[in-house]
Every structure is written in C-alpha cells, then in structure tokens.
Scaffold this motif. Structure first.
Motif, PDB file in Angstrom:
ATOM      1  N   GLY B 146      23.624  10.630  14.243  1.00 18.57           N
ATOM      2  CA  GLY B 146      24.409  10.975  15.424  1.00 18.57           C
ATOM      3  C   GLY B 146      24.575   9.796  16.359  1.00 18.57           C
ATOM      4  O   GLY B 146      25.669   9.531  16.851  1.00 18.57           O
ATOM      5  N   LEU B 147      23.481   9.066  16.592  1.00 22.25           N
ATOM      6  CA  LEU B 147      23.547   7.935  17.515  1.00 22.25           C
ATOM      7  C   LEU B 147      24.444   6.836  16.957  1.00 22.25           C
ATOM      8  O   LEU B 147      25.027   6.055  17.697  1.00 22.25           O
ATOM      9  N   ARG B 148      24.536   6.797  15.625  1.00 25.77           N
ATOM     10  CA  ARG B 148      25.401   5.785  15.012  1.00 25.77           C
ATOM     11  C   ARG B 148      26.854   6.233  14.957  1.00 25.77           C
ATOM     12  O   ARG B 148      27.749   5.390  14.886  1.00 25.77           O
ATOM     13  N   SER B 149      27.088   7.547  14.960  1.00 22.39           N
ATOM     14  CA  SER B 149      28.455   8.043  14.786  1.00 22.39           C
ATOM     15  C   SER B 149      29.205   8.030  16.108  1.00 22.39           C
ATOM     16  O   SER B 149      29.555   9.063  16.640  1.00 22.39           O
ATOM     17  N   VAL B 150      29.431   6.862  16.621  1.00 19.57           N
ATOM     18  CA  VAL B 150      30.146   6.749  17.893  1.00 19.57           C
ATOM     19  C   VAL B 150      31.622   6.550  17.598  1.00 19.57           C
ATOM     20  O   VAL B 150      31.977   5.794  16.702  1.00 19.57           O
ATOM     21  N   ASP B 151      32.468   7.252  18.329  1.00 21.50           N
ATOM     22  CA  ASP B 151      33.905   7.077  18.208  1.00 21.50           C
ATOM     23  C   ASP B 151      34.233   5.598  18.468  1.00 21.50           C
ATOM     24  O   ASP B 151      33.967   5.094  19.557  1.00 21.50           O
ATOM     25  N   ILE B 174      24.217   9.190  23.389  1.00 22.67           N
ATOM     26  CA  ILE B 174      23.427  10.425  23.434  1.00 22.67           C
ATOM     27  C   ILE B 174      24.321  11.666  23.405  1.00 22.67           C
ATOM     28  O   ILE B 174      24.112  12.547  22.570  1.00 22.67           O
ATOM     29  N   PRO B 175      25.358  11.759  24.271  1.00 16.97           N
ATOM     30  CA  PRO B 175      26.198  12.964  24.176  1.00 16.97           C
ATOM     31  C   PRO B 175      26.851  13.102  22.801  1.00 16.97           C
ATOM     32  O   PRO B 175      26.962  14.210  22.264  1.00 16.97           O
ATOM     33  N   GLY B 176      27.249  11.981  22.213  1.00 13.97           N
ATOM     34  CA  GLY B 176      27.886  12.032  20.907  1.00 13.97           C
ATOM     35  C   GLY B 176      26.927  12.461  19.806  1.00 13.97           C
ATOM     36  O   GLY B 176      27.338  13.034  18.797  1.00 13.97           O
TER      37      GLY B 176
END
Lengths: 282, 266
Positions: B146-151, B174-176
């Motif tokens: 999740g922390l890596r999957s940033v738009d 964090i929100p992502g």
C-alpha cells in the motif's frame, strides 16, 4: 481570408509588452537529451512575455511536454538555461513568483474532499489555515464549484474534477500557469466549456500561461501565440500569433477568422509531421 | 417501502442464516435417523446443551484465548506497520529483509512454538509471541504494498511542491495505503486467533490460565465430544466476530472514497 494571419512571433503587441516588463520565461538554447540517448529537444530559444497565453502544439514525439517540464523545472536541460523573470528557474516561489502545473489527469486525492484537495499546495507550503481557507473558497468559486466544496472527487464528473485541479492551481495565486493537455481526456462539449472558463480566468488575472494541447481548435481559441513544434529532434517549426479581441467567446469560435486560423495551423501541423520536415535542422 | 425480500440488507443477513439453519437441521436429523452415538459425532442439540452446561469454564477459557489473540493482533499491527514503514524507506532495506519476513511466514508455527515456549518463561507471553508471528506477515506485506502503491501523478505533484518526506508520508502514502492496510487487518485478525489456538495446543497448558485449545484437548481425553464441539463453536464465533469488526472498521474508514466500500449503489 488568409490576410489576418500574423505569423511573426515578434508581433507588435507582444513586443510592446516585452519591452515594458521583463519576460516571464526565457528558454535559452535549452536542449534535452535523455539518458538513453534520445534527443528530445534540439537547442530551443523561446521568450514568453508576461501575460501571454502561449500554446505548444505538434506531432507526437515533438517534445512539447518535455519543453513544458523544462519550463516548470520538473526536469533539467542537458544544456542551456531557463530563466523566470530573468532569474534562475531554480528559485521559483521564493519571491512571490509562484508556478502552478496542471496535469492531463486531475490527480486529486480520492480520500480528501474538494476543499482539502484545493488546499493541498497551501498545506504543503505551511500556509496557516486562517490564511489558506479564504483563498481556497475563492479558488473554488472561480471554477464554479462552490456547491461541491464538501464533495469527494468520486462524486464529481470528469470535467468537474479537472475544475478542481485548476482551482488547486489558482489557490497558490501563481504568476505562471503551466498546463499539460489538461482537457485532453474530456468530451468536446465539456472541453469547450472549460476553455471558455479558462480564457476568462486568464483574462481576469493576466496570468502568464503555457498550454500544451493536441487540439487545433483549442489552441486557436485560447492562445495569444501558438508555437508549432516538429519532431526528431523536437524543435520550433513555426509560430503563429492570434491577435484577436479578448476575452474570446463563442462568437470567435463561429467566426470565419477562427476557421482560417485553424486551416492555416492544420496545414503547418501537416508540414511539421512530414519526414522532410524532420532533420531539416541538425 | 421496498418488499422485505428485495431489501439487500435483509437478503445479506437472511440468506446465509437460512443456509445455516438448513445445515443444522440436516445434521440433527441425520444423527437422529442414523442413531449416531454422541461420542462419535454429537448432534447440534447435544453441543448446545454442553455449551450451556459448561458455560462458565468455556467462557473463562474463551477470555484467555481472546486475550492472547487481541494482544498478538495488536502487537502484529504495531510491529508489522513499523516494519512496513522501514521497508519503504529504502529498497536496500526491503530487499535484504523481506526474504526473512517470508521465512517467518512459511515456517509452520507448530514447529517453532515448542522452542518459543521453552525460551520464554511466561506462558501467556510465549503464546502471544507465537500468535504474533503468525499474524505479522499479512500486515507487513499489505502495508508495504500500500505504501508503495502511490498514484504517480500525485507523487510528482508532491515532488513539484517540494513536499518533505514526512508530509509526503502523512498526506499521500499513509492515506493511499489504508485500503491495503485494512485488507491486511482482515486476514491478520483471523490468523492471530488461529495462532493463539495452535500455540495453546502445543503448550497444552493446564491449571488456571488455559484457553479454548486446552478445553478441546481436555474434552478429547475425557471423550466429552459435545464439549469439544462447543469449544470449537466458540472459536469459530470469535473468528467471525473479529472478521466482522475488521470489516466494520474498514467501512468506517474508507466508505467515503474507496471503491471497495462504495457498495452496490455506486
């Protein structure tokens, strides 16, 4: 019909402005060669006067987005320099010379409401809430979304999301607005509506704008000057000045002059895409 | 008002409930018709009777198991999140440590539980450690992902605005990562319970601090099969409730924006 097409980049109107004030952006022999050896841009010289609405257009691979990113200081030129108000482009934002960039996608935070999204650049710059909030609501009002300030992006249409993205850019009160095909993903009707609003915003603020698009109609409608780029390597092919009364509206779109500009620009683009046009400049 | 049968909420509750009732009825009738002895396979009614009869002791055991489960779950969430944050700080850290996280995940807990129980004096603590080890991995892997999957568009927007590492973490990463994190919570909560029960089985602790696994073992020794099933029933119910709590938590946090929680109407 072709008579009212001034194609000289040093149109008198622009020249007068440029003489009064320092140019907003100067691209001085800037060249970009990517790490893999691709020559995206041959050395380019371009001066953008304060208050200009300049559009970059050209066949794909002509480096128009690269040039925009160079101007935005998002990437560094391999050679040459970019100046903002005669200063180094690395120092933007330090003396009230703000820059805002609008991407092709709205790039909103899906977990945040519209007002929080618009406040993001101010939050990142540590602007206190009391100072930021009026600017945020003003920016949202300017793009006509006041009723949607507490909505989430998923509740908005594509055009509305793009408006939020523009409001976010306006909230920083920029001196230079850079837009990379911002309405490319929208249907024509929505795009025309946003173009109408954009030209009003530009006219109200005399905001220096550099705009990248694929659409001939959009380019002619919005710009005070259009720079046509050619590919392999990316370079300036020709420039067209659109000296028409402001702010423009539907009457300009319906005019014969508009059609003439479009026809001329379309011919230029076809020429710029020809293989013979490539390699003309080493 | 819509007819009851067309209401989604009603169907979602009633349909599985109906399946359960039918299954229980088949079980009850089958056992009665086949005259299957209680010590081989008890009827639902036998199990229910045992649940009432052994209520106090089962409840005490449940509380012990639940305490270990919740402690282990909390520890796994805290540790897993911290490890995930560490992983995303640099590729080098992740590349060097991730194989060991996998190693931890694939090692059967029954194989290392005896070792942990010997090494850690306090029984409660040793059981918590075992359960934590089981519950840890989904949190690490999901949160890291999740922390890596940033738009990428938002990431470059943050970079363009010269956002500090901390601001990018708090406002973007964090929100992502939350949807992934909550996915990890759902898996992990169930695993914490399984880990706790397995560790109890291995430890086989007697005396006062003995959980539901001990109840099952003890009932097995005494051929009190209905009590065995009653304990099993309590474990299952606990697992379902834990899962439900995680689903609710995730809904609470994500319902406004994330696709997974938008429901059918969106």
């Amino acid at each position: 019909m072709n008579a009212p097409l001034p194609s000289d980049p040093l149109d008198a109107h622009i020249a007068r402005r440029a003489a009064d004030r320092p140019p907003a952006v100067e691209v001085l022999s800037a060249e970009k060669i990517f790490a893999n050896g691709t020559r995206a841009l041959a050395p380019i010289d371009l001066t953008i006067a304060e208050g200009e609405f300049l559009t970059l257009i050209g066949p794909s691979g002509c480096g128009k987005s690269t040039l925009l990113k160079l101007i935005a200081n998002l990437i560094q030129p391999s050679d040459g320099r970019i100046l903002w108000w005669r200063g180094d482009s690395g120092q933007v934002g330090q003396d009230g010379r703000g820059l805002a960039f609008v991407f092709q996608e709205p790039t909103l935070m899906p977990w945040a409401r519209v007002d929080t999204n618009v406040r993001l650049p101010l939050d990142l710059a540590d602007v206190p809430r009391g100072k930021a909030d009026p600017r945020v609501s003003d920016a949202i009002a300017r793009v006509g979304l006041s009723a949607f300030a507490r909505h989430y992006p998923r509740q908005l249409s594509g055009g509305m999301k793009m408006r939020v993205s523009i409001a976010r850019a306006l909230a920083t009160d920029p001196n230079l607005l850079l837009m990379d095909e911002p309405f490319g993903a929208l249907d024509e009707f929505t795009r025309n509506k946003l173009d109408d609003d954009l030209i009003k915003l530009w006219w109200e603020r005399k905001l220096t704008t550099v705009f990248v698009t694929h659409s001939i109609y959009e380019a002619v409608f919005l710009s005070t000057r259009i720079v046509v780029l050619a590919a392999n390597p990316g370079r300036i092919f020709r420039t067209m000045t659109i000296d028409e009364p402001q702010p423009r509206g539907q009457d300009f779109r319906d005019s014969a002059r508009f059609a003439a500009y479009c026809r001329e620009l379309s011919t230029w683009l076809a020429e710029a895409s020809l293989p013979s046009a490539s390699g003309a400049t080493p | 008002m819509k007819p009851l049968l067309q209401s989604e909420t009603f169907v979602r509750i009633a349909a599985p409930l109906a399946v359960g009732v039918v299954l229980l009825a088949v079980w009850e009738i089958g056992c009665r018709l086949g005259s299957i002895p209680v010590y081989l396979f008890p009827k639902p009614s036998d199990i229910f009777a045992s649940l009432i009869k052994n209520g106090p002791s089962l409840l005490r055991a449940l509380l012990i198991t639940l305490r270990i489960t919740l402690q282990a779950f909390a520890a796994a969430v805290v540790l897993g999140t911290l490890i995930a944050f560490m992983f995303v700080q640099s590729r080098a850290i992740e590349v060097s440590l991730f194989p060991y996280a996998v190693l931890l995940q694939v090692t059967p807990i029954v194989a290392i539980a005896p070792l942990i129980i010997i090494l850690v004096k306090n029984t409660q603590l040793s059981l918590t450690v075992c359960a934590t080890l089981v519950a840890l991995f989904p949190i690490i892997s999901n949160t890291t992902l999740g922390l890596r999957s940033v738009d990428p568009g938002l990431a470059s927007y943050f970079r363009m605005n010269r956002a500090s590492r901390l601001k990018t973490l708090v406002r973007l990463r964090i929100p992502g990562a939350l949807p992934y994190f909550f996915g990890g919570l759902r898996i992990s909560s169930g695993l914490a319970l399984i880990g706790a029960v397995v560790a109890e089985f291995v430890a086989g602790t007697g005396g006062r601090s003995s959980g539901l696994a001990y109840e099952i073992l003890d009932a097995g020794f005494q051929l009190d099969i209905p009590r065995m099933f009653a304990a099993l029933f309590l474990i299952t119910v606990t697992g379902v409730l834990l899962f439900g709590a995680m689903v609710g938590l995730s809904k609470l946090a994500l319902s406004n924006w994330h696709e997974s929680e938008l429901g059918a109407e969106a």
